[in-house]
Design an enzyme around this catalytic site. Structure first.
Site, short mmCIF file in Angstrom:
data_model
loop_
_atom_site.label_atom_id
_atom_site.label_comp_id
_atom_site.label_asym_id
_atom_site.label_seq_id
_atom_site.Cartn_x
_atom_site.Cartn_y
_atom_site.Cartn_z
N ASP A 102 19.08 19.97 7.01
CA ASP A 102 17.93 21.21 6.25
C ASP A 102 19.32 22.84 6.55
OD1 ASP A 102 16.06 20.11 8.18
OD2 ASP A 102 16.42 21.33 9.88
N1 URA Z 1 17.02 17.39 12.51
C1 URA Z 1 16.51 18.35 11.93
O1 URA Z 1 15.78 19.17 12.12
N2 URA Z 1 17.20 19.06 11.26
C2 URA Z 1 17.74 18.49 10.69
O2 URA Z 1 18.66 19.21 9.58
C3 URA Z 1 18.83 17.09 11.05
C4 URA Z 1 17.95 15.87 11.57
#
Ligand code: URA
Length: 239
Positions: A102
């Site tokens: 993310d």
């Molecule tokens: N899980 C998440 O919620 N976000 C990420 O960026 C990676 C794994």
């Protein structure tokens, strides 16, 4: 790389047939007929067989990027936000991220142009380990942690069993640190798992991916994997 190997790797024909083509005077480098199969092909050389250019096979590149928060893990963004491509601008090859983090998540992100390896590293059947450090709101008890370990329901699917450890707490802020190791990688999985136990994520960092550690490179920078690391990845996904 040697000419005969280059032709074989580019899919022209077998190494032996490539040697024969060279001996028959059918192969040129930059317009000059080459008679020796061991002649080296350089990066920008134009290789032709019977006058037709050979699409050189692409040299593979493998980078370990320590992604900072604030960058999205796509090759292009329609809203002109910073992407992880901005962090590897110096690289000549067209690379793409292996899976995603993310925008607000930091940590290890591999970048490569090796499609088969990338596919396997992200395919759930290979169960590649991803280790996260999540700062969450509140201090989860053993029961909540066990729920996460055994698997929680997110969007109707139960998550695979995970390793989850309480790695510290910040009493003043009423927050704690969880070390979470997953073998699957659904979208926003860590955040959804933490929400499912009512301890939403405040901050997320991926410490490790397939055994490669974020701390091996400064945040915002990257390094090339060593050949030993590349071989280990290949072994891990049975290539
Ligand atoms: N899980 C998440 O919620 N976000 C990420 O960026 C990676 C794994």
């Amino acid at each position: 790389m040697r000419l005969a190997k280059y032709l074989a790797r580019s899919g022209v024909d077998s190494r032996r047939r490539a040697e024969e083509m060279i001996a028959e005077g059918r192969v040129c480098i930059n317009g000059i007929i080459i008679g020796k199969p061991q002649t080296l092909v350089q990066d920008n050389d134009l290789v032709t067989v019977d006058g037709k250019p050979v699409e050189g096979f692409e040299q593979k590149t493998y980078l370990l990027l320590h992604k900072p928060a604030g960058y999205i893990s796509t090759v292009r963004d329609t809203h002109n936000r910073p992407t992880v491509m901005d962090l590897v601008k110096g690289e000549e090859k067209r690379l793409y991220p292996v899976g995603r983090l993310d925008a607000d998540t930091s940590g290890v992100l591999l970048m490569t142009n090796d499609g088969e390896l990338s596919h396997r590293l992200t395919h759930p059947s290979f169960e590649v380990e991803k280790k996260y450090l999540a700062r969450v709101s509140g201090i989860p008890g053993e029961k909540a942690l066990n729920n996460m370990r055994r698997g929680v329901l997110i969007e109707g699917h139960k998550t695979a069993s995970a390793k989850v450890e309480l790695a510290g707490n910040f009493e003043k802020e009423n927050e704690s640190l969880l070390e979470i190791t997953l073998i699957e990688g659904k979208k926003r999985q860590v955040k959804k798992m933490c929400e499912a136990i009512n301890h939403p994520v405040v901050n997320l960092h991926r410490q490790e991916f397939a055994g490669l550690k974020a701390e091996s490179v400064r945040e915002g920078t990257y390094r090339h994997l060593t050949s030993r690391e590349i071989k280990a990845l290949y072994r891990l996904v049975k290539l």
